[in-house]
Design an enzyme around this catalytic site. Structure first.
Site, PDB file in Angstrom:
ATOM      1  N   GLY A 701       0.803  -1.219   0.000  1.00 48.74           N
ATOM      2  CA  GLY A 701       0.000   0.000   0.000  1.00 48.74           C
ATOM      3  C   GLY A 701       0.835   1.268   0.000  1.00 48.74           C
ATOM      4  O   GLY A 701       0.292   2.366   0.074  1.00 48.74           O
ATOM      5  N   GLU A 737       5.432  -5.503   2.098  1.00 54.33           N
ATOM      6  CA  GLU A 737       5.178  -6.101   0.771  1.00 54.33           C
ATOM      7  C   GLU A 737       4.844  -5.026  -0.258  1.00 54.33           C
ATOM      8  O   GLU A 737       3.730  -4.987  -0.774  1.00 54.33           O
ATOM      9  CB  GLU A 737       3.978  -7.056   0.861  1.00 54.33           C
ATOM     10  CG  GLU A 737       4.172  -8.216   1.775  1.00 54.33           C
ATOM     11  CD  GLU A 737       2.892  -9.055   1.869  1.00 54.33           C
ATOM     12  OE1 GLU A 737       1.843  -8.640   1.332  1.00 54.33           O
ATOM     13  OE2 GLU A 737       2.957 -10.115   2.483  1.00 54.33           O
ATOM     14  N   PRO A 738       5.748  -4.126  -0.563  1.00 51.36           N
ATOM     15  CA  PRO A 738       5.404  -3.087  -1.532  1.00 51.36           C
ATOM     16  C   PRO A 738       5.348  -3.634  -2.953  1.00 51.36           C
ATOM     17  O   PRO A 738       6.136  -4.514  -3.311  1.00 51.36           O
ATOM     18  CB  PRO A 738       6.558  -2.085  -1.404  1.00 51.36           C
ATOM     19  CG  PRO A 738       7.685  -2.862  -0.835  1.00 51.36           C
ATOM     20  CD  PRO A 738       7.118  -4.027  -0.067  1.00 51.36           C
ATOM     21  N   ARG A 740       3.518  -1.363  -5.980  1.00 49.30           N
ATOM     22  CA  ARG A 740       3.553  -0.112  -6.729  1.00 49.30           C
ATOM     23  C   ARG A 740       4.780   0.728  -6.412  1.00 49.30           C
ATOM     24  O   ARG A 740       5.440   1.270  -7.285  1.00 49.30           O
ATOM     25  CB  ARG A 740       2.299   0.685  -6.372  1.00 49.30           C
ATOM     26  CG  ARG A 740       2.221   2.050  -7.003  1.00 49.30           C
ATOM     27  CD  ARG A 740       1.121   2.911  -6.358  1.00 49.30           C
ATOM     28  NE  ARG A 740      -0.057   2.144  -6.026  1.00 49.30           N
ATOM     29  CZ  ARG A 740      -0.979   1.790  -6.905  1.00 49.30           C
ATOM     30  NH1 ARG A 740      -0.869   2.148  -8.149  1.00 49.30           N
ATOM     31  NH2 ARG A 740      -2.028   1.080  -6.529  1.00 49.30           N
ATOM     32  N   ARG A 776      -5.978   1.468 -15.717  1.00 44.62           N
ATOM     33  CA  ARG A 776      -6.160   2.172 -14.440  1.00 44.62           C
ATOM     34  C   ARG A 776      -7.012   3.443 -14.540  1.00 44.62           C
ATOM     35  O   ARG A 776      -7.866   3.676 -13.687  1.00 44.62           O
ATOM     36  CB  ARG A 776      -4.806   2.490 -13.801  1.00 44.62           C
ATOM     37  CG  ARG A 776      -4.013   1.237 -13.466  1.00 44.62           C
ATOM     38  CD  ARG A 776      -2.767   1.546 -12.683  1.00 44.62           C
ATOM     39  NE  ARG A 776      -3.095   1.979 -11.342  1.00 44.62           N
ATOM     40  CZ  ARG A 776      -2.847   3.170 -10.855  1.00 44.62           C
ATOM     41  NH1 ARG A 776      -2.265   4.083 -11.609  1.00 44.62           N
ATOM     42  NH2 ARG A 776      -3.189   3.464  -9.639  1.00 44.62           N
ATOM     43  N   CYS A 807     -13.522   0.649 -28.260  1.00 42.35           N
ATOM     44  CA  CYS A 807     -14.919   1.078 -28.395  1.00 42.35           C
ATOM     45  C   CYS A 807     -15.595   1.056 -27.038  1.00 42.35           C
ATOM     46  O   CYS A 807     -16.309   0.109 -26.691  1.00 42.35           O
ATOM     47  CB  CYS A 807     -15.648   0.199 -29.388  1.00 42.35           C
ATOM     48  SG  CYS A 807     -15.011   0.482 -31.023  1.00 42.35           S
ATOM     49  N   GLU A 808     -15.350   2.089 -26.277  1.00 45.97           N
ATOM     50  CA  GLU A 808     -15.809   2.161 -24.883  1.00 45.97           C
ATOM     51  C   GLU A 808     -15.589   3.612 -24.463  1.00 45.97           C
ATOM     52  O   GLU A 808     -14.482   4.132 -24.629  1.00 45.97           O
ATOM     53  CB  GLU A 808     -14.914   1.223 -24.063  1.00 45.97           C
ATOM     54  CG  GLU A 808     -15.332   0.942 -22.668  1.00 45.97           C
ATOM     55  CD  GLU A 808     -16.330  -0.212 -22.587  1.00 45.97           C
ATOM     56  OE1 GLU A 808     -17.233  -0.094 -21.767  1.00 45.97           O
ATOM     57  OE2 GLU A 808     -16.196  -1.188 -23.339  1.00 45.97           O
TER      58      GLU A 808
END
Ligand code: ADP
Ligand code: ASP
Ligand code: MG
Length: 856
Positions: A701, A737-738, A740, A776, A807-808
């Site tokens: 986190g 536990e990184p 990112r 993301r 296509c969104e």
């Protein structure tokens, strides 16, 4: 005499250039036949310094001479800039020194002293301003506002001295006093006096309210709030560059936006102008010609519409649980009288049959140390209280919101994944407020704002975006360029351009190495396990293994990827809702296993015989910071709740398994360094049930700032907080536990521009890959910095939505981004994609996602 009141905030009074504008505005209003009353804040930062000086006295560490010397220097330097004699401040400086010295000697730092000390900020700034206007030939005398603003009696010393209110009925005596042969008056915001003549404050940010009181008492034509933004916006424009100027608002709406947290107006400043039917204008001192916002006292009764998103952080939530509340006559009265007795004002309320949840009003409550513990203790005889700190409210504000709830369905869907502690729909039909975890707020606001306002046509209410207002004129000199100081990709531009023959994720080896090295410098942490899900690129795994990191895997695929890349055995296995066969295989292979549910041990005890396990707890039901209300605790699918631990202990004892580690993971993208120490304390308390525990695994986190200018997580502070934990519980090793944090910055996505489009007010820049490579922004509203790498040195001239080819509608990589004049074939670089970029890619629309390569 026709008065107008002009209030200038902290940044508006801090430089000679701004004072020149003040002089111009005063002269212009005078020229229009009005008598301006100028209300000033302290120079920016001064109120904070004074407040800190009082805190220091309370802590026995007051240093009056140092504080006064620094303030004196600051004001003398502005005096020199303004071309006035610094001696105009001497009397106020001396008075401040006397008060501070006296308070330090007596160790007296109560509300009365705080009010006297903090008043010095406004007294000093107005002394300088009056001298400056006089030097410009304007007859604008200095006025002590305490002559006119007298506070009403209020209960409680803190409220009386620090958050006072004044009457605002029209005041013929004040009108007579100020109707002289002058060009205007210059006076202080923020301060007033009480009936006994003592100085009191109107609450932090209260200068706006001083102006409104004066406008009402003088029956002024207008109340102008001059600040550092050109109006009220649909959201804080400093966070959301796509925020739209609100050209016109009804006073009730402005009131609600301010009360919901938009700091641009003090929440109490609307009532006086409303009562006196005076229009309030919000204008920008740096850009005086921009239109600004007009808050009108007349209810226009336009159509129902959300006009702004406002946020308040640092809220305190109090949940009151009781059995069968409705049978208990007077429960609410008993509970609420406890709040009253402890001098806490309640803001939001929601009730169910067995639970009442409230938030404390942050503007009305000065929460001193120990105050919440005392409140909790006093509530205990009445109910089971739980206090949660670190939550935030997000309010959607606008007239008639109840009638348009159905239109808000897509917007409310964003809260699907969140713990929503409380929902409140204001009785005045002007706001819908949701209380959520603070760390979710930035991302939710970006997403909400995009859904509610992006692409909406301009009209009499919605004006241009902040980005449009400040996009530099095409020929302006010194136009801003996108170059980001110190970014690795700016130095590697040529190599990156050479790699951009097709869409590519690029990882930068040296940046990965630096991150691995930095995290291992934490002296309080025994071992670091990289969360492989962030990015399982084989070369990256090998590099991290060589650097000494372990690996946290959540699936057999990740275990296999680590094994293929490196011979390491430093593996943690933390699956969630895995099938029996998977659990059997992991335990059979001797992997260090983290259990996060009772089902496996209760249903398949034979697999766990003699095993040494880690157990993942859900801190959602822990104590202190993480004590969450019941409805919320159940929404996370992860972890075992602390209540289940005795059952777990029995089940494990039955099969001879031992718990050697406890684990918790509180969220992601967290930038507050104290978070992991709080998790550690929570786990250490839970560990009392399990004497064999050796390890507290604090999860990941660790956040990375995504926007230019955001401050990174302070690793030294994190280390210091964890060192304190180690001292308190020396027998446990701490693990992290990184994911990112280790890889995000090292990655970028490169994609060429395919097409440009203009539609209405909006420009779209299309690139050759989108949410199929980087999901993301669509999934979480995540912000990724975007630059035109081909034209890195060219000035920023356009504002565009950067979109992919999928296509969104959600396929937008960035809203309202400033770019140089961008053309087909240019290479755009999307920053910070090392984490959860390629690893979350898909083949949606059967378009290949970008591949990832390692550079350096
Ligand atoms: P002053 O010192 O002039 O009183 P403040 O800092 O109190 O100024 O208020 C101005 C700030 O309010 C802006 O710089 C902006 O960051 C913030 N703000 C928050 N929400 C909004 C909003 N909806 N519209 C405009 N500004 C906002
Ligand atoms: N100077 C005071 C403060 O910073 C009041 C104000 O600026 O509105 O809170
Ligand atoms: Mg303000």
């Amino acid at each position: 005499m026709r008065f107008t009141v002009l209030k200038f905030g902290g940044t508006s009074v801090s430089t000679a250039a701004r004072w020149a504008t003040i002089g111009d505005v005063v002269a212009a209003r005078r020229g229009a036949g009005l008598l301006p009353v100028v209300v000033c804040s302290a120079l920016s930062g001064v109120s904070n310094e004074l407040s800190a000086a009082v805190d220091a006295i309370a802590a026995g560490a007051g240093d009056p001479d140092a504080v006064v010397a620094s303030l004196s220097r600051r004001h003398a330097s502005l005096a020199r800039e303004l071309g006035v004699d610094p001696a105009v401040c001497t009397a106020e400086i001396d008075a401040l020194l006397r008060v501070l010295r006296g308070a330090t000697l007596l160790c007296e730092a109560g509300p009365k002293v705080r009010a006297r000390v903090m008043a010095a900020g406004e007294l000093l700034s107005t002394r300088l301003g009056a001298a400056f206007l006089a030097a410009r030939g304007l007859a604008v005398p200095w006025l002590d506002v305490r002559e006119i603003l007298v506070a009403e009696e209020s209960a409680g010393e803190a409220r009386h001295f620090l958050s006072a209110t004044c009457g605002f009925a029209r005041d013929p005596a004040a009108i007579a006093r100020l109707s002289g042969d002058v060009d205007g008056w210059l006076t202080q915001g923020f301060i007033a006096r009480d009936r006994g003549g003592a100085t009191v404050l109107l609450g932090r940010g209260g200068s706006d309210t001083s102006a409104a009181y004066l406008a009402a008492r003088l029956g002024a034509e207008a109340c102008e709030i001059w600040t550092d933004v050109p109006g009220m916006f649909t959201a804080n424009p400093r966070q959301i560059p796509g925020a739209r100027l609100l050209r016109a608002l009804e006073v009730e709406e402005a009131q609600e936006i301010a009360a919901a947290g938009a700091k641009v107006l003090h929440p109490r400043c609307l009532a006086p102008v409303k009562a006196a039917r005076i229009p309030l204008l919000v204008k920008c001192t740096e850009h005086p010609h921009l239109e600004g916002t007009r808050v009108s006292p007349d209810a226009a009764g336009g159509s129902a519409q959300v006009k702004a998103i406002a946020v308040r952080t640092g809220l305190v939530l109090v949940s009151l649980e009781t059995l069968g509340m409705w049978q208990q006559v007077g429960f609410l009265a008993d509970a609420f009288s406890v709040f009253k007795a402890h001098d806490f004002s309640i803001d939001l309320v929601s009730t169910s049959e067995t639970n009442v949840t409230v938030t404390l009003d942050p503007s009305a409550n000065a929460i001193g140390p120990g105050a919440l513990d005392a409140l909790e203790a006093a509530l205990r005889p009445v109910c089971t209280p739980a206090i949660v700190q670190g939550v935030a409210s997000i309010s959607l504000v606008g007239r008639g919101i109840r009638g348009i709830l159905h239109q808000l369905a897509p917007v409310l869907r964003l809260f699907e994944e969140q713990r929503v502690y409380l929902v409140s729909q204001a009785a005045n039909d002007l706001n819908l407020t949701l209380v959520v975890d603070q760390e979710q707020v930035d991302r939710l606001v970006v997403e909400l704002h995009g859904l509610l306002f992006a692409g909406k046509a301009k009209d009499a209410t919605l004006g241009p975006t902040w980005a449009e207002l400040f996009a530099p004129a095409p020929q302006a000199p010194n136009r801003k360029r996108a170059k980001r100081e110190g970014a690795w990709w700016a130095a590697e531009r040529d190599a990156l351009l050479a790699l951009a023959d097709r869409p590519r994720f690029v990882l930068h080896g040296p940046t990965l190495d630096r991150a691995a090295e930095a995290i291992q410098r934490l002296s309080s942490v025994e071992a670091v396990f990289y969360a492989v899900k962030a990015n399982p690129h084989p070369a990256l795994l090998a590099r991290f293994a060589a650097a000494g990191l372990g690996f946290e895997c959540v699936s057999p695929g990740e275990v296999a990827a680590v094994r293929a890349a490196t011979p390491t055995d430093r593996l943690l296995y933390t699956p969630n809702f895995a099938a029996r066969s998977e659990v059997a295989a992991a335990l059979g292979a001797g992997l260090r296993f983290t259990l996060d549910n009772l089902h496996p041990v209760e249903q398949w005890p034979e697999l766990f015989r003699g095993a040494d396990l880690h157990v993942r707890l859900d801190p959602g039901r822990g104590r202190g910071h993480h004590a969450h209300v019941r409805t919320a605790g159940a929404t996370s699918k992860f972890g075992i709740s602390p209540e289940q631990l005795p059952a777990l202990r029995e089940a494990l004892a039955a099969c001879g398994a031992r718990v050697v580690g406890l684990h918790a993971h509180v969220g992601s993208g967290i930038l507050q360094p104290e978070t992991w120490a709080e998790t550690a304390s929570f786990l250490a308390e839970a560990a009392e049930l399990f004497p064999e525990v050796e390890v507290l695994d604090l999860g990941g986190g660790l956040g990375v700032p995504a926007r230019p200018g955001q401050r990174p997580l302070d690793l030294e502070a994190l280390d210091a907080a964890l060192t304190a934990v180690r001292r308190a519980w020396p027998r446990y090793a701490l693990w992290l536990e990184p994911g990112r944090w280790l890889v995000s910055e090292a990655g970028v996505l490169l994609a060429r521009v395919t097409q440009l489009k203009r539609k209405g007010d909006l420009t779209y820049v299309g690139v050759e890959t989108g949410m199929n490579s980087l999901i993301r922004p669509a999934l979480y509203g995540a912000f990724h910095d975007i630059v035109n790498l081909t034209r890195l040195d060219e000035p920023l001239e356009m504002v565009a939505n950067v979109v992919g080819p999928i296509c969104e509608t959600g396929d937008t990589l960035g809203f309202s981004r400033r770019l140089p004049a961008t053309r087909e074939g240019d290479v755009l670089l999307i920053a910070h994609t090392g984490a959860y970029g390629r690893s979350m890619s898909s083949w949606y629309n059967l378009r290949d996602p970008a591949e990832e390569v390692l550079l350096g």
